[in-house]
Design a protein around this motif. Structure first.
Motif, short mmCIF file in Angstrom:
data_model
loop_
_atom_site.label_atom_id
_atom_site.label_comp_id
_atom_site.label_asym_id
_atom_site.label_seq_id
_atom_site.Cartn_x
_atom_site.Cartn_y
_atom_site.Cartn_z
N ARG A 171 -18.54 82.04 25.83
CA ARG A 171 -18.04 81.42 27.06
C ARG A 171 -19.19 80.76 27.81
NH1 ARG A 171 -14.66 86.04 30.11
NH2 ARG A 171 -14.30 84.31 31.55
N ASN A 173 -19.83 77.81 28.44
CA ASN A 173 -19.42 76.74 29.34
C ASN A 173 -18.87 77.28 30.66
OD1 ASN A 173 -17.16 77.79 27.99
ND2 ASN A 173 -15.99 75.90 28.25
N GLU A 174 -18.76 78.62 30.76
CA GLU A 174 -18.29 79.24 32.00
C GLU A 174 -19.42 79.96 32.73
OE1 GLU A 174 -14.38 81.31 31.60
OE2 GLU A 174 -14.54 80.72 29.49
N THR A 190 -18.64 79.23 38.93
CA THR A 190 -18.29 79.17 37.52
C THR A 190 -17.09 78.25 37.39
OG1 THR A 190 -17.04 81.24 37.80
CG2 THR A 190 -19.20 81.40 36.75
N HIS A 192 -13.95 77.07 34.84
CA HIS A 192 -13.16 77.67 33.77
C HIS A 192 -12.06 76.72 33.30
CE1 HIS A 192 -15.10 81.50 34.83
NE2 HIS A 192 -14.95 81.09 36.08
N GLU A 197 -12.06 77.04 39.32
CA GLU A 197 -13.45 77.30 39.64
C GLU A 197 -13.53 78.52 40.57
OE1 GLU A 197 -14.87 74.64 43.39
OE2 GLU A 197 -14.57 73.51 41.53
#
Length: 207
Positions: A171, A173-174, A190, A192, A197
């Motif tokens: 994850r 990218n989060e 973060t 998602h 967000e």
């Protein structure tokens, strides 16, 4: 045109409300630092209780007509209503409320302790913090933010540790990113799937 204008007024109100809620929480944090109110062995609920008391006493809260309460139960309409069913409801740590134009607006906070050398706390920040605000989580329908109480290490250390776990979970990218600052506190976010967000307010109690 009228609909667009009304929508713009609503968004301005909503953003101001959220900003004031965040201001109250950060001011409570600064007061707790000044008063040396927090011990590094406190549980997260202990810290939240202290901060909520400072929020309650803040004259700006009354000026802005914002109501607060701790441990807000999330009613589950699908629950089997037999004896003791309410005790099983999920509780989020704090709720801010304000009425405007006969509508009620709410803003929620969920708080977690964090320590650089405690991977369990960092994992818990993800599983019972971040994930609960995402689709399928207990707080998915709650508009709010996450607070991390740093009791060991630095904000940067803890963010790095959480991001390593997110990367391990595929994850990356989060990951938590520092985007801006507010009242001299870094604002982390973060991002998602489904354009969700989450705002992260990371507060250090380490001298």
């Amino acid at each position: 045109m009228a609909g667009t204008l009304n929508s713009s007024i609503f968004l301005n109100f909503q953003n101001k409300f959220k900003e004031r809620c965040t201001t109250l929480f950060i001011e409570a944090y600064y007061t707790s630092i000044s008063n040396n109110s927090i011990s590094l062995d406190f549980e997260e609920n202990d810290i939240t209780a202290v901060l909520h008391n400072y929020i309650d006493e803040n004259p700006n809260r009354k000026k802005w007509k914002i109501f607060t309460n701790r441990e807000d139960y999330q009613f589950d309409k699908t629950a089997n209503q037999t004896k003791g069913f309410a005790a099983k409801f999920s509780r989020i740590d704090m709720r801010f409320t304000k009425f405007w134009e006969c509508e009620e607006y709410k803003y929620f906070i969920e708080a977690k302790n964090l320590k650089i050398n405690d991977s369990g706390l960092k994992r818990r920040y993800i599983t019972t913090g971040i994930n609960n605000f995402l689709n399928g989580g207990k707080y998915f329908n709650c508009d709010g933010f996450l607070v991390g109480y740093i009791l060991e290490g630095t904000v940067e250390n803890c963010v790095e540790g959480i991001n390593k776990l997110l990367k391990k979970d595929k994850r990356e990218n989060e990951k938590i990113e520092k985007i801006s600052s507010f009242l001299s506190i870094d604002s982390h976010f973060t991002f998602h799937p489904e354009e969700k967000e989450i705002y992260h307010l990371l507060l250090s109690y380490v001298n």
